[in-house]
Design a protein around this motif. Structure first.
Motif, PDB file in Angstrom:
ATOM      1  N   HIS A 358      -5.051  37.476  72.825  1.00  0.00           N
ATOM      2  CA  HIS A 358      -4.086  36.376  72.689  1.00  0.00           C
ATOM      3  C   HIS A 358      -4.101  35.464  73.920  1.00  0.00           C
ATOM      4  O   HIS A 358      -3.104  34.771  74.191  1.00  0.00           O
ATOM      5  N   SER A 359      -5.211  35.446  74.632  1.00  0.00           N
ATOM      6  CA  SER A 359      -5.269  34.710  75.899  1.00  0.00           C
ATOM      7  C   SER A 359      -5.108  33.199  75.726  1.00  0.00           C
ATOM      8  O   SER A 359      -4.834  32.486  76.692  1.00  0.00           O
ATOM      9  N   GLY A 360      -5.261  32.706  74.502  1.00  0.00           N
ATOM     10  CA  GLY A 360      -5.133  31.272  74.261  1.00  0.00           C
ATOM     11  C   GLY A 360      -3.707  30.798  74.075  1.00  0.00           C
ATOM     12  O   GLY A 360      -3.466  29.590  73.919  1.00  0.00           O
ATOM     13  N   SER A 361      -2.755  31.727  74.097  1.00  0.00           N
ATOM     14  CA  SER A 361      -1.362  31.338  73.878  1.00  0.00           C
ATOM     15  C   SER A 361      -0.870  30.405  74.970  1.00  0.00           C
ATOM     16  O   SER A 361      -1.108  30.619  76.156  1.00  0.00           O
ATOM     17  N   ARG A 362      -0.172  29.341  74.560  1.00  0.00           N
ATOM     18  CA  ARG A 362       0.424  28.417  75.514  1.00  0.00           C
ATOM     19  C   ARG A 362       1.895  28.742  75.767  1.00  0.00           C
ATOM     20  O   ARG A 362       2.554  28.092  76.579  1.00  0.00           O
ATOM     21  N   VAL A 363       2.397  29.758  75.056  1.00  0.00           N
ATOM     22  CA  VAL A 363       3.817  30.106  75.147  1.00  0.00           C
ATOM     23  C   VAL A 363       4.051  31.264  76.110  1.00  0.00           C
ATOM     24  O   VAL A 363       4.993  31.237  76.913  1.00  0.00           O
ATOM     25  N   ILE A 364       3.225  32.291  76.028  1.00  0.00           N
ATOM     26  CA  ILE A 364       3.352  33.420  76.961  1.00  0.00           C
ATOM     27  C   ILE A 364       1.985  33.753  77.558  1.00  0.00           C
ATOM     28  O   ILE A 364       0.973  33.750  76.860  1.00  0.00           O
ATOM     29  N   GLN A 365       1.998  34.014  78.850  1.00  0.00           N
ATOM     30  CA  GLN A 365       0.783  34.384  79.569  1.00  0.00           C
ATOM     31  C   GLN A 365       1.045  35.661  80.364  1.00  0.00           C
ATOM     32  O   GLN A 365       2.118  35.830  80.958  1.00  0.00           O
TER      33      GLN A 365
END
Length: 436
Positions: A358-365
């Motif tokens: 899920h590394s592409g998430s812009r919401v949680i890193q």
């Protein structure tokens, strides 16, 4: 500073000893007042050795030299004698256990072989260790530097309880530990002439331990700062040894700092709580080290700690100490610890894979993580508390909101077959909330 007339003569004796080393420069007002009295406990210890005919010192009920013990208690503690279970423990802990833990510290940190360090003082859990250190070294005029994010209990102890102040440095930048942020913060503190620092590795909540070159850089910064300030470093080693990646420093920062500079006092707070999977036993240790400090200095610090223990909880639970001491002698212990660590490593690997998926998430890193029990997610555009509530109420998933931006995941407490589902649900829920 308290007027000298308010300080007991025994405290003054200890202060005179400590005034000759770095530890004495950090004592709080309470730290200077506190002492271990030559009262019931000290006199009872003498009587235990010499009172062969009758010992009428300690407030226990004894028959034929053994404490009286209810049969209902004996039934549930069959491997312990009455003295090992219901008798009082010494204020600083079972001497055999303290000696054994010192050997453990040395064995796990072989670079300590040429350093002097104190006999560990036993405290009722690592939280108590941090609390007693705060009593000893902090007051409303001082501050303690630590990483951001950090364990919420630091603030409760240091700020709410002691009325001191926590200053922070941003632990991560560009996906890695920020030596520069750390250096800037330490050197700023050094301008005051004193640096009080708390380092927690593997860290709670991020689950990060510095790699060898990062650990060396941390020590270099502290030596640099020691040119202009006295430095005290508390090493919260609650999760010590639970490393899952190559290249991580296997020794505690405490070992690197123990004899690095005369102006640096290192303190190790550790214990079997997490290392040995004995969470509820509430048994921890506090150990001191500094280049140039003598056994006299260490003894004075230990007596100050004993005064804090005696004046608050009196002593830690006897049965926990007795059981741990026996467990360490059991040949199955080390093998089982390796098996348990393998379980945690498997969960870590699965958590890492899920985060990477899920590394592409812009919401949680995900913050960097490589060790311990936890990892941490940084929320962007949504509140971590709102995400926690949504996960709990809608999906029956429990997580911890550290602050408005960070959500802590204890992968240690989730079975391996549920980890992928856990992270898929967290990321999906976060994306849905951000899209509303």
């Amino acid at each position: 500073m308290d007027n000298n007339q308010n300080i007991h003569s025994l405290a003054e004796e200890l202060n005179k000893i400590l005034d000759g080393c770095v530890a004495g420069k950090f004592l709080s007002a309470l730290g200077r007042r506190i002492y271990f009295p030559k009262g019931i406990i000290a006199q009872s210890a003498e009587a235990k050795k010499l009172g062969k005919n009758a010992n009428a010192t300690i407030g226990t009920a004894v028959k034929n030299g053994e404490p009286l013990m209810l049969s209902s208690l004996k039934k549930y503690l069959p491997g312990l004698t009455p003295a090992e279970s219901v008798g009082y423990a010494p204020t600083a802990g079972n001497p055999a256990l303290r000696e054994m833990w010192k050997e453990f510290i040395l064995n796990k940190n072989p670079s300590l072989k040429d350093s002097s360090f104190s006999l560990p003082v036993l405290v009722p859990g690592l939280t108590a260790g941090i609390s007693f250190l705060s009593d000893l070294f902090l007051d409303n005029t001082s501050s303690l530097l630590t990483a951001d994010p950090n364990w919420e209990n630091y603030s409760l102890i240091v700020e709410a309880r002691i009325n001191s102040r926590i200053n922070t440095f941003m632990m991560f930048e560009d996906g890695k530990f920020s030596v520069q942020n750390f250096r800037n913060a330490v050197l700023k503190e050094a301008e005051t002439g004193k640096v009080r620092l708390l380092l927690n590795f593997p860290q709670n909540p991020s689950g990060y331990t510095p790699y060898k070159e990062e650990a060396d850089a941390i020590c270099d910064v502290l030596v640099e700062a020691a040119a202009q300030a006295d430095i005290m470093v508390w090493c919260d080693d609650a999760y010590f040894g639970l490393n899952y990646e190559d290249g991580i420093s296997n020794e505690s920062i405490f070992a690197k700092l123990a004899s690095i500079h005369e102006r640096i006092l290192a303190v190790k707070i550790d214990g079997p709580t997490k290392e040995d999977y004995a969470w509820g036993f509430r048994t921890g240790f506090v150990t001191f080290a500094s280049k140039g400090m003598t056994e006299n200095h260490y003894d004075a610090l230990i007596r100050k700690m004993m005064g804090l223990i005696r004046s608050s909880v009196s002593c830690a639970a006897t049965e926990s100490q007795s059981i741990i001491l026996k467990a360490f002698d059991d040949p199955s212990t080390e093998k089982e610890k390796e098996e348990f660590k393998a379980i945690l490593r498997e969960r870590y690997i699965l958590a890492k894979k899920s985060v990477q998926a899920h590394s592409g998430s812009r919401v949680i890193q995900a913050l960097p993580f490589n060790s311990g029990y936890f990892m941490c997610l940084r929320c962007t555009g949504i509140s971590s508390e709102a995400l926690r509530q949504e996960l709990l109420n809608k999906h029956g998933i429990g997580t911890v909101s550290i602050d408005e931006n960070h959500l802590r995941i204890a992968f240690s407490s989730v079975d391996s077959d549920k980890i992928e589902y856990l992270y898929d649900t967290i990321y999906k829920t976060a994306e849905e909330m951000a899209g509303k």
